[in-house]
Design an enzyme around this catalytic site. Sequence first.
Site, PDB file in Angstrom:
ATOM      1  N   ASN A  98       0.942  -1.221   0.096  1.00  0.00           N
ATOM      2  CA  ASN A  98       0.113  -0.001  -0.008  1.00  0.00           C
ATOM      3  C   ASN A  98       0.921   1.368  -0.114  1.00  0.00           C
ATOM      4  OD1 ASN A  98      -2.398   1.836   0.273  1.00  0.00           O
ATOM      5  ND2 ASN A  98      -3.336   0.102   1.392  1.00  0.00           N
ATOM      6  N   HIS A 100      24.109  -1.309  11.320  1.00  0.00           N
ATOM      7  CA  HIS A 100      25.087  -0.623  11.555  1.00  0.00           C
ATOM      8  C   HIS A 100      25.826  -1.244  12.763  1.00  0.00           C
ATOM      9  CE1 HIS A 100      24.011   2.768   8.990  1.00  0.00           C
ATOM     10  NE2 HIS A 100      22.610   2.553   9.305  1.00  0.00           N
ATOM     11  N   GLY A 134      -0.573  -1.656   9.000  1.00  0.00           N
ATOM     12  CA  GLY A 134       0.004  -0.410   8.609  1.00  0.00           C
ATOM     13  C   GLY A 134       0.994   0.038   9.502  1.00  0.00           C
ATOM     14  N   THR A 190      11.409  -7.541  15.501  1.00  0.00           N
ATOM     15  CA  THR A 190      12.882  -7.738  15.956  1.00  0.00           C
ATOM     16  C   THR A 190      13.360  -8.992  15.614  1.00  0.00           C
ATOM     17  OG1 THR A 190      12.537  -8.023  18.077  1.00  0.00           O
ATOM     18  CG2 THR A 190      12.732  -5.931  17.409  1.00  0.00           C
ATOM     19  N   ARG A 214       5.708  -9.578  19.290  1.00  0.00           N
ATOM     20  CA  ARG A 214       5.673 -10.972  20.101  1.00  0.00           C
ATOM     21  C   ARG A 214       4.514 -11.667  19.640  1.00  0.00           C
ATOM     22  NH1 ARG A 214       9.305  -9.513  23.541  1.00  0.00           N
ATOM     23  NH2 ARG A 214       9.049  -8.092  25.338  1.00  0.00           N
TER      24      ARG A 214
END
Length: 184
Positions: A86, A116, A143, A166, A181
Amino acid sequence: MTTRTEKEKMLAGELYDAGASELQAEMAAAQKWLARYNAAVGTPASERRALLLERLAAVGDGAVIRPPFHCDYGFNISLGVGVFLNFNCVILDVVEVTIGDKTQIGPGVLILTADHPRDAAGRASGLEFGRPIHIGCNVWIGGGAIILPGVTIGDDAPIGAGSVVTRDVPVGATAFGNPARLRA
């Protein structure tokens, strides 16, 4: 002894200098392409598809990216059949980003392969690296979600809006939150 180019290092996921002239030229070419693609917002889907085929690594039948869209290079992005992104998605594609068939991605999603060094001296060197992102088939990403470097999302997994992913998400698992989670 052969010296590898900064682009070769980047594509291999090694530390590289993003300011190298070869990479700056590649990024400038991508920016010119993005200007054309994003200006095509009112054109038929077939014309936008032709533009996607010019720059992306793979574009499956029926894949759609609604402008505006932003990426670093484009040539590291592969879209499966029926993929939908989208408005206002960003893909930092310093290494491979694969998005499987029939995956739907909501507005404002960030897919970030660029990474990094964690230590201050490493960051001060100005070098960076990338970790690939693989998103399976029939995934739904709400979104505003953020997918961090090195993440794999398995087939059929929904990711909640606004989530920060993550870690890997297994096939069929639901993940949401900050950090995301796994939920039953």
